[in-house]
Design an enzyme around this catalytic site. Structure first.
Site, PDB file in Angstrom:
ATOM      1  CB  SER A  78      -8.970  -1.569   3.748  1.00 15.44           C
ATOM      2  OG  SER A  78      -9.254  -2.872   3.319  1.00 15.44           O
ATOM      3  NE  ARG A 119      -4.072  -1.931   0.214  1.00 19.89           N
ATOM      4  CZ  ARG A 119      -4.104  -3.185  -0.242  1.00 19.89           C
ATOM      5  NH1 ARG A 119      -3.066  -3.693  -0.895  1.00 19.89           N
ATOM      6  NH2 ARG A 119      -5.180  -3.935  -0.089  1.00 19.89           N
ATOM      7  CD  GLU A 173      -6.013   0.883   1.568  1.00 21.02           C
ATOM      8  OE1 GLU A 173      -5.942  -0.291   1.969  1.00 21.02           O
ATOM      9  OE2 GLU A 173      -6.753   1.245   0.639  1.00 21.02           O
TER      10      GLU A 173
END
Ligand code: FAD
Ligand code: EPU
Length: 336
Positions: free
Chosen positions: A237, A163, A331
């Site tokens: 998420s 990520r 995130e």
């Protein structure tokens, strides 16, 4: 064309109220260059927008939002097995995935149904069900917002991690990604190591399985736990899965805690499980809350503001820290 006082909420999968002082959409490098000139001449800061599926606006943006909408899928090399394609940053990611499957090209079928645009795919090295962009990336073309230099980033120069990328990290806010090149493979091995994929495909004999079968399985799994942003506002998420040292893992590990050993000896934990254990799954605040099928997803049920959703996120961070000693990191890109 630059539009003043623009309402962005329909362009954001979280569906929170947000507007910007100025908005423009660009479909070529030349149009992007003009938009950047305009922002400089009018002393406006800029913010780049793709599909708006990984952003949370805490308030309106005072400046020019530039939606990157470059289109096109071009084959630059095909040796009969491997195909190199260059794709415009504004192409819809999932439509591109389906296009590759229709052509018989393998490599990104596990990344089916991820919302957003091609241009953002290297931003956080999108990943799902055992595949990440780094596995198929050839190069990224990006324009430097200050100097207008068009640079081709090699895979190494993109500094991709879990990520993460150079575009989200060290060089944040400096580059507009305009095209991405991927290397796909007609004979790529099917990746079915995620238990749920194997379970979905159990009725198809191994030798008969195709890239399309894997894509269909991933779509079914995702639809069973992730909310459709058209129905329930969200950005996937909300937090990253924390990666901790082996020592920390040994100290906090309890029975049933999912853990994924990393190649560098560290251990990735499941943020969804940590949040679930702390009692937040399905938490309901009327206008917003925590998804009842996936505790890692915060949802806007209608009428929530970005700062309300952020307050909930902060409470979740505090309780996971108190219970497990782990500080969750978002995130989703926070636009403050
Ligand atoms: P945006 O939200 O528009 O932008 C994200 C960031 O990138 C912003 O900081 C923006 O300024 C910047 N940016 C956008 N385009 C450019 C560009 N061309 N050049 C430079 N900077 C740019 N992600 C995963 O990794 N795996 C998943 O499985 C996954 N599942 C999801 C499921 C749901 C239901 C949702 C809503 C989201 C999910 N996501 C997932 C997150 C998200 O879809 C991805 O991160 C996606 O790549 C974001 O693309 P976007 O075009 O919407 O980016
Ligand atoms: N879990 C719970 N309760 C929950 C949620 C999860 O106990 O409410 C447990 C699951 O049972 C499982 C573990 O946590 O043992 C991991 O859950 P899951 O397989 O659903 O994956 P995840 O870690 O929550 C990650 C990505 C997703 C990606 C999936 C599939 C991150 C931050 N998220 O989710 O990406 O689609 O794996 O690969 O890495 C996104 O980035 O937006 C996203 C959706």
């Amino acid at each position: 064309m630059v539009t003043p006082h623009y309402d962005l909420s329909d362009k954001l999968t979280f569906g929170v109220p947000a507007s910007c002082s100025f908005f423009t959409e660009v479909t070529s490098d030349e149009e992007l260059s003009h938009a950047l000139d305009w922002a400089r001449e009018n002393s406006q800061p800029t913010l780049l927008l793709g599909g708006g599926s990984n952003m949370l606006f805490h308030k309106d943006f005072e400046g020019l939002v530039i939606q990157i909408s470059h289109k096109g899928i071009e084959i630059i090399n095909d040796d009969g097995r491997f195909i190199e394609v260059v794709v415009g940053a504004g192409e819809n990611w999932h439509e591109f995935v389906i296009h590759t499957i229709d052509q018989g090209w393998g490599g990104i079928e596990n990344l089916s149904l991820i919302p957003g645009c091609v241009g953002a795919s290297p931003m956080q090295n999108i990943g799902a069900y055992g595949v990440e962009i780094i596995d198929v990336l050839n190069y990224v073309e990006a324009i430097n917002l200050a100097t207008r230099e068009l640079k081709r980033f090699t895979v190494e120069e993109c500094e991709l991690g879990y990520r993460e990328s150079v575009f989200k990290g060290r060089e944040k806010g400096k580059w507009a990604i305009v095209r991405v090149s991927y290397k796909l493979d007609r004979q790529s091995e099917l990746k079915m190591s995620y238990g749920a994929i194997e379970e979905e495909l159990k009725d198809i004999p191994h030798e008969d399985r195709t890239h399309k079968n894997v894509s269909d399985a991933v779509i079914r799994i995702r639809q069973s736990k992730l909310p459709d942003p058209e129905v329930l506002g969200n950005a996937g998420s909300f937090f990253k899965n924390p990666v901790v040292s082996h020592d920390v893992f040994v100290k906090i590990s309890v029975e049933g805690m999912p853990s994924y050993p990393q190649s560098d000896g560290r251990v990735k934990l499941a943020a969804g499980w940590l949040i679930d254990q702390t009692g937040w799954k399905g938490h309901d605040r009327g206008s917003h809350g925590v998804h009842d099928k996936q505790a890692l997803v915060l949802v806007n049920k209608g009428g929530a503001t970005g700062s309300e959703i952020w307050s909930l996120a902060e409470e979740i961070i505090a309780s996971v820290k108190e219970r497990f000693g782990i500080v969750l990191e978002p995130e989703v890109n926070q636009i403050r």
